[in-house]
Design a protein around this motif. Sequence first.
Motif, PDB file in Angstrom:
ATOM      1  N   ASP A 226       0.862  -1.195   0.000  1.00 33.88           N
ATOM      2  CA  ASP A 226       0.000   0.000   0.000  1.00 33.88           C
ATOM      3  C   ASP A 226       0.890   1.233   0.000  1.00 33.88           C
ATOM      4  N   LEU A 227       0.798   2.020  -1.076  1.00 37.33           N
ATOM      5  CA  LEU A 227       1.587   3.238  -1.234  1.00 37.33           C
ATOM      6  C   LEU A 227       0.695   4.478  -1.277  1.00 37.33           C
ATOM      7  N   SER A 228      -0.471   4.386  -0.713  1.00 37.23           N
ATOM      8  CA  SER A 228      -1.440   5.487  -0.804  1.00 37.23           C
ATOM      9  C   SER A 228      -0.900   6.753  -0.147  1.00 37.23           C
ATOM     10  N   GLN A 229      -1.246   7.885  -0.755  1.00 37.55           N
ATOM     11  CA  GLN A 229      -0.882   9.189  -0.213  1.00 37.55           C
ATOM     12  C   GLN A 229      -2.016  10.168  -0.458  1.00 37.55           C
ATOM     13  N   MET A 230      -2.146  11.143   0.439  1.00 39.89           N
ATOM     14  CA  MET A 230      -3.231  12.106   0.317  1.00 39.89           C
ATOM     15  C   MET A 230      -2.819  13.379  -0.417  1.00 39.89           C
ATOM     16  N   MET A 231      -1.552  13.747  -0.365  1.00 35.07           N
ATOM     17  CA  MET A 231      -1.141  15.026  -0.934  1.00 35.07           C
ATOM     18  C   MET A 231      -1.047  14.976  -2.462  1.00 35.07           C
ATOM     19  N   GLU A 232      -1.077  16.140  -3.080  1.00 37.97           N
ATOM     20  CA  GLU A 232      -1.020  16.252  -4.531  1.00 37.97           C
ATOM     21  C   GLU A 232       0.332  15.751  -5.045  1.00 37.97           C
ATOM     22  N   ARG A 233       0.292  15.046  -6.172  1.00 38.92           N
ATOM     23  CA  ARG A 233       1.517  14.543  -6.795  1.00 38.92           C
ATOM     24  C   ARG A 233       1.584  15.076  -8.221  1.00 38.92           C
ATOM     25  N   ARG A 234       2.213  16.225  -8.388  1.00 39.24           N
ATOM     26  CA  ARG A 234       2.175  16.871  -9.700  1.00 39.24           C
ATOM     27  C   ARG A 234       3.549  17.029 -10.342  1.00 39.24           C
ATOM     28  N   ASN A 235       4.616  16.809  -9.585  1.00 39.63           N
ATOM     29  CA  ASN A 235       5.940  17.102 -10.131  1.00 39.63           C
ATOM     30  C   ASN A 235       6.882  15.899 -10.124  1.00 39.63           C
ATOM     31  N   ASN A 251       5.434 -12.354  -6.681  1.00 44.57           N
ATOM     32  CA  ASN A 251       4.320 -12.864  -5.874  1.00 44.57           C
ATOM     33  C   ASN A 251       3.265 -11.806  -5.555  1.00 44.57           C
ATOM     34  N   LEU A 252       3.400 -10.613  -6.115  1.00 44.80           N
ATOM     35  CA  LEU A 252       2.512  -9.516  -5.763  1.00 44.80           C
ATOM     36  C   LEU A 252       1.068  -9.815  -6.151  1.00 44.80           C
ATOM     37  N   GLN A 253       0.158  -9.642  -5.160  1.00 40.77           N
ATOM     38  CA  GLN A 253      -1.272  -9.859  -5.393  1.00 40.77           C
ATOM     39  C   GLN A 253      -2.087  -8.566  -5.258  1.00 40.77           C
ATOM     40  N   HIS A 254      -1.588  -7.632  -4.468  1.00 39.21           N
ATOM     41  CA  HIS A 254      -2.382  -6.440  -4.176  1.00 39.21           C
ATOM     42  C   HIS A 254      -1.469  -5.216  -4.136  1.00 39.21           C
ATOM     43  N   LEU A 255      -1.779  -4.216  -4.943  1.00 39.59           N
ATOM     44  CA  LEU A 255      -1.088  -2.937  -4.912  1.00 39.59           C
ATOM     45  C   LEU A 255      -2.121  -1.825  -4.865  1.00 39.59           C
ATOM     46  N   HIS A 256      -2.034  -1.009  -3.836  1.00 36.36           N
ATOM     47  CA  HIS A 256      -2.993   0.075  -3.673  1.00 36.36           C
ATOM     48  C   HIS A 256      -2.235   1.397  -3.729  1.00 36.36           C
ATOM     49  N   MET A 257      -2.641   2.287  -4.645  1.00 38.78           N
ATOM     50  CA  MET A 257      -1.967   3.579  -4.828  1.00 38.78           C
ATOM     51  C   MET A 257      -2.995   4.698  -4.828  1.00 38.78           C
ATOM     52  N   PHE A 258      -3.856   4.711  -3.816  1.00 37.50           N
ATOM     53  CA  PHE A 258      -4.835   5.784  -3.707  1.00 37.50           C
ATOM     54  C   PHE A 258      -4.123   7.134  -3.587  1.00 37.50           C
ATOM     55  N   GLY A 259      -4.631   8.134  -4.273  1.00 35.69           N
ATOM     56  CA  GLY A 259      -4.048   9.458  -4.207  1.00 35.69           C
ATOM     57  C   GLY A 259      -3.959  10.087  -5.584  1.00 35.69           C
ATOM     58  N   CYS A 260      -3.250  11.155  -5.691  1.00 38.33           N
ATOM     59  CA  CYS A 260      -3.162  11.901  -6.951  1.00 38.33           C
ATOM     60  C   CYS A 260      -1.898  11.536  -7.714  1.00 38.33           C
ATOM     61  N   TRP A 261      -1.646  10.256  -7.893  1.00 38.96           N
ATOM     62  CA  TRP A 261      -0.513   9.810  -8.703  1.00 38.96           C
ATOM     63  C   TRP A 261      -0.883   9.987 -10.177  1.00 38.96           C
ATOM     64  N   LYS A 279      -4.014  -9.641  -8.237  1.00 38.87           N
ATOM     65  CA  LYS A 279      -5.477  -9.770  -8.133  1.00 38.87           C
ATOM     66  C   LYS A 279      -6.163  -8.414  -8.020  1.00 38.87           C
ATOM     67  N   TYR A 280      -5.426  -7.425  -7.513  1.00 43.81           N
ATOM     68  CA  TYR A 280      -6.055  -6.113  -7.313  1.00 43.81           C
ATOM     69  C   TYR A 280      -5.032  -5.005  -7.552  1.00 43.81           C
ATOM     70  N   LEU A 281      -5.455  -3.996  -8.325  1.00 47.31           N
ATOM     71  CA  LEU A 281      -4.639  -2.814  -8.563  1.00 47.31           C
ATOM     72  C   LEU A 281      -5.522  -1.592  -8.328  1.00 47.31           C
ATOM     73  N   GLY A 282      -5.281  -0.898  -7.242  1.00 50.36           N
ATOM     74  CA  GLY A 282      -6.116   0.247  -6.873  1.00 50.36           C
ATOM     75  C   GLY A 282      -5.482   1.560  -7.286  1.00 50.36           C
ATOM     76  N   LEU A 283      -6.040   2.182  -8.304  1.00 48.32           N
ATOM     77  CA  LEU A 283      -5.567   3.485  -8.777  1.00 48.32           C
ATOM     78  C   LEU A 283      -6.663   4.525  -8.656  1.00 48.32           C
ATOM     79  N   ASN A 284      -7.624   4.251  -7.808  1.00 46.65           N
ATOM     80  CA  ASN A 284      -8.788   5.130  -7.710  1.00 46.65           C
ATOM     81  C   ASN A 284      -8.394   6.552  -7.336  1.00 46.65           C
ATOM     82  N   TYR A 285      -9.085   7.484  -7.962  1.00 48.92           N
ATOM     83  CA  TYR A 285      -8.834   8.905  -7.774  1.00 48.92           C
ATOM     84  C   TYR A 285      -7.382   9.277  -8.052  1.00 48.92           C
TER      85      TYR A 285
END
Length: 572
Positions: A226-235, A251-261, A279-285
């Motif tokens: 899980d590499l999720s971050q809340m701050m803006e990622r623009r640069n 062996n990776l099954q789940h990667l979550h990158m919630f945020g402004c990537w 099995k899961y790749l979360g790039l939401n928002y």
Amino acid sequence: MNMFSLKELALQKIVKERESFFQNSPKNGYIIPYRIAEELLSRLDEEEFGIPENYIKCFLGKKAILKNVKMDGHRLSDKSYLSFLKCSYIETISIENIRHMGIKDWFHLVNGSNLRELSLKQCVFRLGNGNNSSVNLYDEFDLRSMKCLTVLNVSFTNFDYQYLNYICKELPDLEELNISSTLVDDLTPLEKLKNLKALNCSYCQDRALYLTYSSLHQLKKLEWLDLSQMMERRNEEEKISEFIVSAQWPNLQHLHMFGCWRLSPELIPIFLKNHSKLKYLGLNYSEQGSIDLNEIRQNYPYGSFPLVITELTMETFRNFLKYSLTAKKEFTEDLMSIYFKNCLAISNHDYEMTILSDFEKNQILDILIDYIVTAKNSLNSSLGSFELLNFVVGFHIYCSLFLRFKDLCSDWRKKKKIFDSCLTAFNHCVNEENINVLHLKLLHVYSNFFQTTQEKYGIAMKIFSKCQKSSDILESIPLLTELFSTLDWEELSDKNIQELHLSFIGFIDQSKRVLNYTESIVLLKELYQKKLRLRVKTSLQSIIKTVKINRWTKFKLSLRKTFNRLKLIKRK
């Protein structure tokens, strides 16, 4: 009708009458088998707003053996109450939210010979100044005896780079690590954890943390990340793109990158191709609107296409519910909170709810229950104002949604869990955040769990003391109406009636000051006066009846004396 085992009935009895149970315990405490002790500790922790120190006395010494310890410690201020952690049988420890003591004060008590899992969420570490800190980490957080430890959670603490470097050195066999919402600013030490399977480094406070993500490429056994971050990622598009393209976790099954990537659309097929077990790749928002998943799916070389969420819709949410059966709780909460805050706030919410099947709604219900039961311990004044506000908002959203699904919940024990959590939070919550409104709604829904007159009387008195604002008063009226209707006034003592009457007068006066005198308050006042008059009338009738009985008794005694006197005269 609910059928319970003798063990279950005994535990319910102890928890319900816990004060008398602990007050009347033998001098050296009860002897409790470890499975019973664990269950009792867990239930006491759920029923209370952080387990009180006097309850823990029951688990000290050798009277109660524990293998799995799970408790909230925000009330703890004396390390002696944690001496039971010296037990060599302990395998898992989850003591969270200890704010009155630092880790150094009590951690040396832990016997790590058989310890496999350790959670110190929301506890306090002592920090130094930079890398040349004078803090002795061995004195502060001695892990040398914990070679069996495979799971460590230090999320929501002031855990920093020094501690991370230290644990990577002392615990090279660590398999799961949660450092989310900490002060860690460099992930380089993680290269030493070659056996690491699950890593959560989301929401760390340092903005430059992503510059050290390349260290994660060394962790070839990773299954959850899980590499999720809340701050803006623009640069940092170039740096993140390089990190994604170079990633190779077999062996990776789940990667979550919630945020402004800001990921380029062409990176997703490359990443999916390099991770056949995903099995899961979360790039939401993450602003991935230009990604054509249908095209990627057609060219995907493997049999089953993973769940890829680039934006949150009802369809993707339903797919995630299926996936969430095997997902970890942290990832589930992340996506659920986004859905609740955004999708459920729109006008066609009720229509969207009809799309979900009962099975899907019950899945949501289970997550809601788990969140509410866990979150109640965070609603206390020891948190900072910003942290408290976040918890209040989250608690409000989850509980409000629960009200929509309450009719689906047929399990009495689940309903009781929600009721107890809301009652505990209501009893201990702070007024200034206006959280009472929500609690009163939920207490109204579960008012049938108030069984005794004293319980109903107690909650009415708490409402009077907590309601200071117009919204509090308005929301409390339905609950007070139900409480007054079902309250057995004849069981209340004269002192209770007097206290209730004075508090109710204060409540009415307060309502006059902060809002217009609404019709609902008038009706509540009429109901109260009717019940009070009935109680007074009953009391008068009882007094009159007592007087009549006393008069008749006196008359009978007088008659008996006269008869005996005449009888005596006749004999003479």
